[in-house]
Design an enzyme around this catalytic site. Structure first.
Site, PDB file in Angstrom:
ATOM      1  N   PHE A 139      42.945 -17.301 -45.907  1.00 25.32           N
ATOM      2  CA  PHE A 139      42.365 -18.515 -46.499  1.00 25.32           C
ATOM      3  C   PHE A 139      42.105 -19.492 -45.369  1.00 25.32           C
ATOM      4  O   PHE A 139      43.017 -19.875 -44.641  1.00 25.32           O
ATOM      5  CB  PHE A 139      43.311 -19.157 -47.524  1.00 25.32           C
ATOM      6  CG  PHE A 139      42.708 -20.375 -48.175  1.00 25.32           C
ATOM      7  CD1 PHE A 139      41.880 -20.258 -49.281  1.00 25.32           C
ATOM      8  CD2 PHE A 139      42.923 -21.645 -47.658  1.00 25.32           C
ATOM      9  CE1 PHE A 139      41.294 -21.384 -49.858  1.00 25.32           C
ATOM     10  CE2 PHE A 139      42.343 -22.779 -48.235  1.00 25.32           C
ATOM     11  CZ  PHE A 139      41.525 -22.634 -49.334  1.00 25.32           C
ATOM     12  N   ASP A 224      44.706 -19.812 -37.208  1.00 24.84           N
ATOM     13  CA  ASP A 224      44.700 -20.933 -38.148  1.00 24.84           C
ATOM     14  C   ASP A 224      46.163 -21.281 -38.446  1.00 24.84           C
ATOM     15  O   ASP A 224      46.848 -20.574 -39.181  1.00 24.84           O
ATOM     16  CB  ASP A 224      43.941 -20.494 -39.415  1.00 24.84           C
ATOM     17  CG  ASP A 224      43.966 -21.546 -40.505  1.00 24.84           C
ATOM     18  OD1 ASP A 224      44.865 -22.403 -40.495  1.00 24.84           O
ATOM     19  OD2 ASP A 224      43.094 -21.493 -41.392  1.00 24.84           O
ATOM     20  N   LYS A 253      47.103 -30.388 -42.459  1.00 30.65           N
ATOM     21  CA  LYS A 253      48.236 -30.523 -43.387  1.00 30.65           C
ATOM     22  C   LYS A 253      49.342 -31.426 -42.832  1.00 30.65           C
ATOM     23  O   LYS A 253      49.221 -32.647 -42.873  1.00 30.65           O
ATOM     24  CB  LYS A 253      48.765 -29.137 -43.753  1.00 30.65           C
ATOM     25  CG  LYS A 253      47.821 -28.398 -44.723  1.00 30.65           C
ATOM     26  CD  LYS A 253      48.517 -27.198 -45.321  1.00 30.65           C
ATOM     27  CE  LYS A 253      47.631 -26.412 -46.261  1.00 30.65           C
ATOM     28  NZ  LYS A 253      47.552 -26.958 -47.603  1.00 30.65           N
TER      29      LYS A 253
HETATM   30  N1  PLP Z   1      43.665 -22.908 -43.581  1.00 34.85           N
HETATM   31  C1  PLP Z   1      44.832 -22.645 -44.182  1.00 34.85           C
HETATM   32  C2  PLP Z   1      45.713 -21.587 -43.616  1.00 34.85           C
HETATM   33  C3  PLP Z   1      45.206 -23.347 -45.327  1.00 34.85           C
HETATM   34  O1  PLP Z   1      46.365 -23.059 -45.923  1.00 34.85           O
HETATM   35  C4  PLP Z   1      44.340 -24.345 -45.831  1.00 34.85           C
HETATM   36  C5  PLP Z   1      44.675 -25.073 -47.057  1.00 34.85           C
HETATM   37  O2  PLP Z   1      45.483 -24.655 -47.843  1.00 34.85           O
HETATM   38  C6  PLP Z   1      43.142 -24.594 -45.153  1.00 34.85           C
HETATM   39  C7  PLP Z   1      42.835 -23.861 -44.042  1.00 34.85           C
HETATM   40  C8  PLP Z   1      42.200 -25.655 -45.659  1.00 34.85           C
HETATM   41  O3  PLP Z   1      42.729 -26.916 -45.387  1.00 34.85           O
HETATM   42  P1  PLP Z   1      42.205 -28.195 -46.201  1.00 34.85           P
HETATM   43  O4  PLP Z   1      42.549 -27.991 -47.615  1.00 34.85           O
HETATM   44  O5  PLP Z   1      42.920 -29.356 -45.549  1.00 34.85           O
HETATM   45  O6  PLP Z   1      40.740 -28.297 -45.968  1.00 34.85           O
END
Ligand code: PLP
Length: 392
Positions: A139, A224, A253
């Site tokens: 994700f 990520d 986050k």
């Molecule tokens: N990458 C990861 C691993 C995530 O867990 C999330 C959100 O849950 C995101 C990207 C996307 O972040 P945002 O919701 O701040 O755009």
């Protein structure tokens, strides 16, 4: 339910797009690992706003940093220098890959920057149609770039057409990953621990294969760390507990302690890829969000706190493993997926836990996800394990 809650629900029903299914609670206050709803009921928060409030709700140092900055300067734009942004970039780079930082307003946007860096880096290597390779189950966010790198959601044809140049291989399949990386590969983009899909740790073998495959063709390895970074796993960055050093990491986050901020952090290889005009954002790196992030890092980038995360993790895992109904406990540090035995409905368990005052999340029908604040104490861990045991 209070009249206040019913009124809020009615407004939501009428005016908000139906993108979220919300639990029937209206939170109004938080402190440390505790939340209170509009009726004054207390909850133990083992979700932290999905790994955002890692220093606990309303940590006094973050509140002070934000209030002081709000009273001094809220916004100046990226056309000028502002000190908190520069200091935060230094701190993030020095604590990780040593290159340069681009600030964003969210995790999705941090990944958007990383995708741009990868594609431009690839064009610099003469690749006309660069590709980004990920694992199934990843994700990375919901903008069209991040969405294309999120295989399950990228298959939603109703949102198509998707951005081309993304492919995925089965999770943790090192051989398939090696085979997918070739002359057109711009980057391999992976979560060190898949969070949204249910807390699955990317294996060291898969990460090493990704590193080697990238090195062979000159592609970038992007990790990520939006959910797994910022101390969540017991080291400041999750990659620090793996055999690999990526070329780029993305963070968001927990970085802002509740203020919206994301960052794309490079090592030397990718530091100078983006040049004036290639990327930007009006709000990103603003003084309030960056002042908050500096205060958060002051708390989280502390060997004693990180050691405590690892100790609490062991206690939490031991407690959960001993519960009837628990099939397996996955994850690292305080990023935990509780796999339930067949026949137990995780959604029903999650709803029961909320009713009994424990906030958790259910990312898949057989899993409860726990992301408590890193400042949680051992009696709160015990209480959570007890409540989960009762609910199962
Ligand atoms: N990458 C990861 C691993 C995530 O867990 C999330 C959100 O849950 C995101 C990207 C996307 O972040 P945002 O919701 O701040 O755009």
């Amino acid at each position: 339910m209070s009249a206040g809650f019913e009124q809020t629900r009615a407004l939501e029903e009428r005016y908000l797009m139906r993108t979220y299914k919300r639990a029937p609670v209206d939170f109004v206050r938080g402190e440390g690992a505790i939340l209170w709803d509009a009726e004054g009921r207390e909850y133990l928060d083992f979700l932290s706003g999905i790994s955002v409030c890692s220093v606990g709700h309303c940590h006094p140092d973050v509140v002070t940093a934000v209030c002081e900055q709000v009273g001094r300067l809220m916004h100046a734009s990226n056309l000028f220098y502002t000190e908190p942004m520069a200091r935060l970039a230094q701190r993030l780079s020095d604590s990780s890959l040593g290159g340069r930082v681009f600030f964003a307003n969210s995790g999705t946007e941090a990944n958007e920057c990383a995708i741009k860096v990868a594609r431009k880096h690839a064009h610099g290597r003469g690749i006309a149609a660069p590709e980004i390779v990920s694992f199934e189950g990843e994700f990375h966010g919901r903008s069209y770039g991040a969405l294309a790198a999120t295989p399950a959601m990228a298959r939603n044809e109703a949102l198509g057409p998707m951005l081309p140049g993304f492919r995925s291989v089965p999770f943790n399949d090192a051989e398939a990953l090696r085979a997918a990386v070739g002359e057109s590969t711009a980057a391999v983009l992976l979560e060190p621990i898949q969070g949204e899909s249910g807390v699955f740790v990317t294996s060291d073998e898969a990460l090493s294969a990704a590193r080697e495959a990238c090195d062979e063709v000159g592609a970038l390895l992007i990790l990520d760390e939006i959910q797994a970074g910022m101390g969540r796993t017991g080291s400041l960055w999750a990659y620090q507990q793996t055999p690999v050093r990526p070329d780029v990491i993305t963070a968001a986050k927990a970085l802002g302690g509740g203020m919206p901020i994301g960052a794309c952090i490079t090592g030397p290889e990718a530091a100078d890829v983006l040049q004036p005009g290639d990327h930007g954002s009006t709000f990103a790196g603003g003084p309030v969000a960056t002042a908050a992030a500096l205060a958060v890092l002051e708390i989280v980038d502390d060997p004693a706190l990180l050691r405590r995360v690892r100790e609490l993790s062991a206690a939490l895992r031991d407690g959960l493993t001993a519960l009837a109904g628990v099939r397996e406990v996955r994850g690292r540090g305080l990023m935990i997926g509780v796999g339930l035995e067949e026949g137990i409905d995780a959604a029903a368990a999650g709803a029961t836990l909320l009713e009994r005052g424990l906030v958790v999340n259910v990312p898949r029908p057989d899993t409860i996800r726990l992301l408590p604040p890193l400042v949680v104490d051992s009696s709160q861990i015990e209480r959570a394990v007890g409540l989960i045991g009762e609910a199962l």
